[in-house]
Design a protein around this motif. Sequence first.
Motif, PDB file in Angstrom:
ATOM      1  N   LYS A 232      19.569 -25.989  11.018  1.00  0.00           N
ATOM      2  CA  LYS A 232      18.257 -26.107  10.371  1.00  0.00           C
ATOM      3  C   LYS A 232      17.778 -27.552  10.292  1.00  0.00           C
ATOM      4  CE  LYS A 232      18.907 -24.308   6.334  1.00  0.00           C
ATOM      5  NZ  LYS A 232      20.303 -23.884   6.326  1.00  0.00           N
TER       6      LYS A 232
ATOM      7  N   SER B 114      29.255 -30.087  -0.366  1.00  0.00           N
ATOM      8  CA  SER B 114      28.592 -28.872   0.137  1.00  0.00           C
ATOM      9  C   SER B 114      28.887 -27.673  -0.768  1.00  0.00           C
ATOM     10  CB  SER B 114      29.072 -28.540   1.548  1.00  0.00           C
ATOM     11  OG  SER B 114      28.860 -29.623   2.403  1.00  0.00           O
TER      12      SER B 114
ATOM     13  N   ARG C 260      24.250 -14.633  -4.896  1.00  0.00           N
ATOM     14  CA  ARG C 260      23.881 -15.060  -6.247  1.00  0.00           C
ATOM     15  C   ARG C 260      22.676 -14.231  -6.696  1.00  0.00           C
ATOM     16  NH1 ARG C 260      21.881 -20.625  -3.724  1.00  0.00           N
ATOM     17  NH2 ARG C 260      19.820 -19.953  -3.075  1.00  0.00           N
TER      18      ARG C 260
ATOM     19  N   ALA D 113      19.352 -31.244   0.305  1.00  0.00           N
ATOM     20  CA  ALA D 113      19.707 -32.601  -0.149  1.00  0.00           C
ATOM     21  C   ALA D 113      19.441 -32.767  -1.642  1.00  0.00           C
ATOM     22  CB  ALA D 113      18.912 -33.639   0.652  1.00  0.00           C
TER      23      ALA D 113
ATOM     24  N   TYR E 111      19.618 -30.292  -3.965  1.00  0.00           N
ATOM     25  CA  TYR E 111      20.715 -29.618  -4.671  1.00  0.00           C
ATOM     26  C   TYR E 111      22.001 -30.437  -4.582  1.00  0.00           C
ATOM     27  CZ  TYR E 111      17.759 -25.584  -5.280  1.00  0.00           C
ATOM     28  OH  TYR E 111      16.739 -24.764  -5.672  1.00  0.00           O
ATOM     29  N   ARG E 112      22.213 -31.061  -3.428  1.00  0.00           N
ATOM     30  CA  ARG E 112      23.405 -31.897  -3.266  1.00  0.00           C
ATOM     31  C   ARG E 112      23.394 -33.067  -4.246  1.00  0.00           C
ATOM     32  NH1 ARG E 112      26.274 -31.566   1.718  1.00  0.00           N
ATOM     33  NH2 ARG E 112      25.643 -29.704   2.856  1.00  0.00           N
TER      34      ARG E 112
ATOM     35  N   THR F  95      15.586 -29.443   1.493  1.00  0.00           N
ATOM     36  CA  THR F  95      15.766 -29.124   0.071  1.00  0.00           C
ATOM     37  C   THR F  95      17.243 -29.064  -0.327  1.00  0.00           C
ATOM     38  OG1 THR F  95      15.682 -26.721   0.419  1.00  0.00           O
ATOM     39  CG2 THR F  95      13.592 -27.837  -0.044  1.00  0.00           C
TER      40      THR F  95
ATOM     41  N   SER G 139      23.662 -24.678  -7.395  1.00  0.00           N
ATOM     42  CA  SER G 139      22.392 -24.043  -7.030  1.00  0.00           C
ATOM     43  C   SER G 139      22.300 -22.606  -7.529  1.00  0.00           C
ATOM     44  CB  SER G 139      22.189 -24.094  -5.513  1.00  0.00           C
ATOM     45  OG  SER G 139      22.997 -23.140  -4.877  1.00  0.00           O
TER      46      SER G 139
ATOM     47  N   ARG H 206      26.507 -36.162   1.600  1.00  0.00           N
ATOM     48  CA  ARG H 206      26.900 -35.457   2.835  1.00  0.00           C
ATOM     49  C   ARG H 206      28.395 -35.206   2.908  1.00  0.00           C
ATOM     50  NH1 ARG H 206      22.870 -32.748   3.969  1.00  0.00           N
ATOM     51  NH2 ARG H 206      21.116 -33.997   3.298  1.00  0.00           N
TER      52      ARG H 206
ATOM     53  N   GLN I  98       9.662 -29.179  -5.529  1.00  0.00           N
ATOM     54  CA  GLN I  98       9.438 -28.773  -4.135  1.00  0.00           C
ATOM     55  C   GLN I  98       7.984 -28.327  -3.917  1.00  0.00           C
ATOM     56  OE1 GLN I  98      13.075 -26.359  -2.659  1.00  0.00           O
ATOM     57  NE2 GLN I  98      13.296 -26.396  -4.868  1.00  0.00           N
TER      58      GLN I  98
ATOM     59  N   ALA J 247      27.374 -28.110  -4.241  1.00  0.00           N
ATOM     60  CA  ALA J 247      25.915 -27.914  -4.252  1.00  0.00           C
ATOM     61  C   ALA J 247      25.608 -26.422  -4.299  1.00  0.00           C
ATOM     62  CB  ALA J 247      25.283 -28.554  -3.021  1.00  0.00           C
ATOM     63  N   SER J 248      26.366 -25.660  -3.544  1.00  0.00           N
ATOM     64  CA  SER J 248      26.171 -24.209  -3.547  1.00  0.00           C
ATOM     65  C   SER J 248      26.431 -23.665  -4.956  1.00  0.00           C
ATOM     66  CB  SER J 248      27.127 -23.592  -2.518  1.00  0.00           C
ATOM     67  OG  SER J 248      27.034 -22.206  -2.525  1.00  0.00           O
TER      68      SER J 248
ATOM     69  N   GLY K 293      15.671 -24.710   3.740  1.00  0.00           N
ATOM     70  CA  GLY K 293      16.540 -24.398   2.605  1.00  0.00           C
ATOM     71  C   GLY K 293      17.079 -22.997   2.703  1.00  0.00           C
ATOM     72  N   ARG K 294      17.158 -22.329   1.549  1.00  0.00           N
ATOM     73  CA  ARG K 294      17.683 -20.964   1.507  1.00  0.00           C
ATOM     74  C   ARG K 294      16.629 -19.976   0.998  1.00  0.00           C
ATOM     75  NH1 ARG K 294      20.877 -24.077   2.999  1.00  0.00           N
ATOM     76  NH2 ARG K 294      23.157 -24.005   3.021  1.00  0.00           N
ATOM     77  N   ASP K 295      15.706 -20.470   0.162  1.00  0.00           N
ATOM     78  CA  ASP K 295      14.761 -19.577  -0.530  1.00  0.00           C
ATOM     79  C   ASP K 295      13.323 -20.074  -0.381  1.00  0.00           C
ATOM     80  OD1 ASP K 295      15.036 -21.922  -1.993  1.00  0.00           O
ATOM     81  OD2 ASP K 295      14.717 -20.941  -3.913  1.00  0.00           O
ATOM     82  N   ILE K 296      13.065 -20.818   0.675  1.00  0.00           N
ATOM     83  CA  ILE K 296      11.728 -21.413   0.803  1.00  0.00           C
ATOM     84  C   ILE K 296      10.691 -20.318   1.082  1.00  0.00           C
ATOM     85  CG2 ILE K 296      10.326 -23.207   1.913  1.00  0.00           C
ATOM     86  CD1 ILE K 296      12.860 -24.196   0.332  1.00  0.00           C
TER      87      ILE K 296
HETATM   88  O1   DC Z   1      21.364 -26.963   3.309  1.00  0.00           O
HETATM   89  P1   DC Z   1      22.562 -27.565   2.623  1.00  0.00           P
HETATM   90  O2   DC Z   1      23.849 -27.110   3.250  1.00  0.00           O
HETATM   91  O3   DC Z   1      22.479 -29.050   2.488  1.00  0.00           O
HETATM   92  O4   DC Z   1      22.513 -26.973   1.121  1.00  0.00           O
HETATM   93  C1   DC Z   1      23.545 -27.188   0.173  1.00  0.00           C
HETATM   94  C2   DC Z   1      23.569 -26.038  -0.829  1.00  0.00           C
HETATM   95  O5   DC Z   1      22.390 -26.090  -1.652  1.00  0.00           O
HETATM   96  C3   DC Z   1      23.586 -24.633  -0.235  1.00  0.00           C
HETATM   97  O6   DC Z   1      24.909 -24.145  -0.029  1.00  0.00           O
HETATM   98  C4   DC Z   1      22.845 -23.797  -1.237  1.00  0.00           C
HETATM   99  C5   DC Z   1      21.947 -24.769  -1.940  1.00  0.00           C
HETATM  100  N1   DC Z   1      20.535 -24.634  -1.562  1.00  0.00           N
HETATM  101  C6   DC Z   1      19.808 -23.669  -2.212  1.00  0.00           C
HETATM  102  O7   DC Z   1      20.358 -22.927  -3.019  1.00  0.00           O
HETATM  103  N2   DC Z   1      18.479 -23.538  -1.963  1.00  0.00           N
HETATM  104  C7   DC Z   1      17.868 -24.325  -1.065  1.00  0.00           C
HETATM  105  N3   DC Z   1      16.562 -24.172  -0.853  1.00  0.00           N
HETATM  106  C8   DC Z   1      18.602 -25.297  -0.360  1.00  0.00           C
HETATM  107  C9   DC Z   1      19.957 -25.421  -0.623  1.00  0.00           C
END
Ligand code: DC
Length: 223
Positions: free
Chosen positions: A14, A94, A185, A34, A36-37, A32, A101, A89, A114, A97-98, A127-130
Amino acid sequence: MRSVAIDGPAGAGKSTLAKQAAKALGFLYVDTGAIYRTVALKAVRAGADPVDPAQVVPLLENLDLRMDYGPDGEQRMFLEGEDVSSAIREHKISGLASKVSAIPEVRAFLLDFQRKLAREHDVLMDGRDIGTVVLPHADVKVFLTAAPEARARRRLRDLELRGQQADYDTVLRDIIARDEQDRNRPIAPLRQAEDAVLLDTTNLDLAASLEALLAIIKEKIDL
Ligand code: DC
């Protein structure tokens, strides 16, 4: 303002693809993950357990988190004034952050951050939920994925390029675990939005993936 939402699991390419596509379109690229990280790094530094909302949520109140773009156009994250773009990073961040989040207050806190970016700029956000939560009315939504083994190989190469030690089995196991966590989640789980176009890059190299991504975007946005 126009917006492109790119979601998908870890290591699907991505950020590399989104960055290049944003450049080709002249849109602002927003990574995005980054953000959460950076929250996860704050939790680590504060000695908070990233799965415990009681320890993480109070940190949000005075969180000094800033995002900026360097002269090279790269997105940079600042925590309490310090450039933490490399620190976030690290492999261990990683998984953390998960974990942070998944905390609803963390997600709510970052939602406005955002959306404000998307109000002020043409954005390509990954991201994951954009597409499902942050920008449900995005002009284009793409769900970018690849087989876990292909993602692990790419992630391993990225880590090695950054001089970090890792082995394939550990990276693959961590990727699968993180997908599980992100998909299962209760709040804003990773899933393909109904109106998102699926792009599977398992058998595509970077150039072919970028071409496919730009074709999807250009079909929906007049540039
Ligand atoms: O894309 P990434 O691997 O840098 O994201 C790190 C963590 O952040 C990912 O495992 C879940 C969370 N995350 C999220 O929940 N929603 C997002 N929009 C982006 C990342």
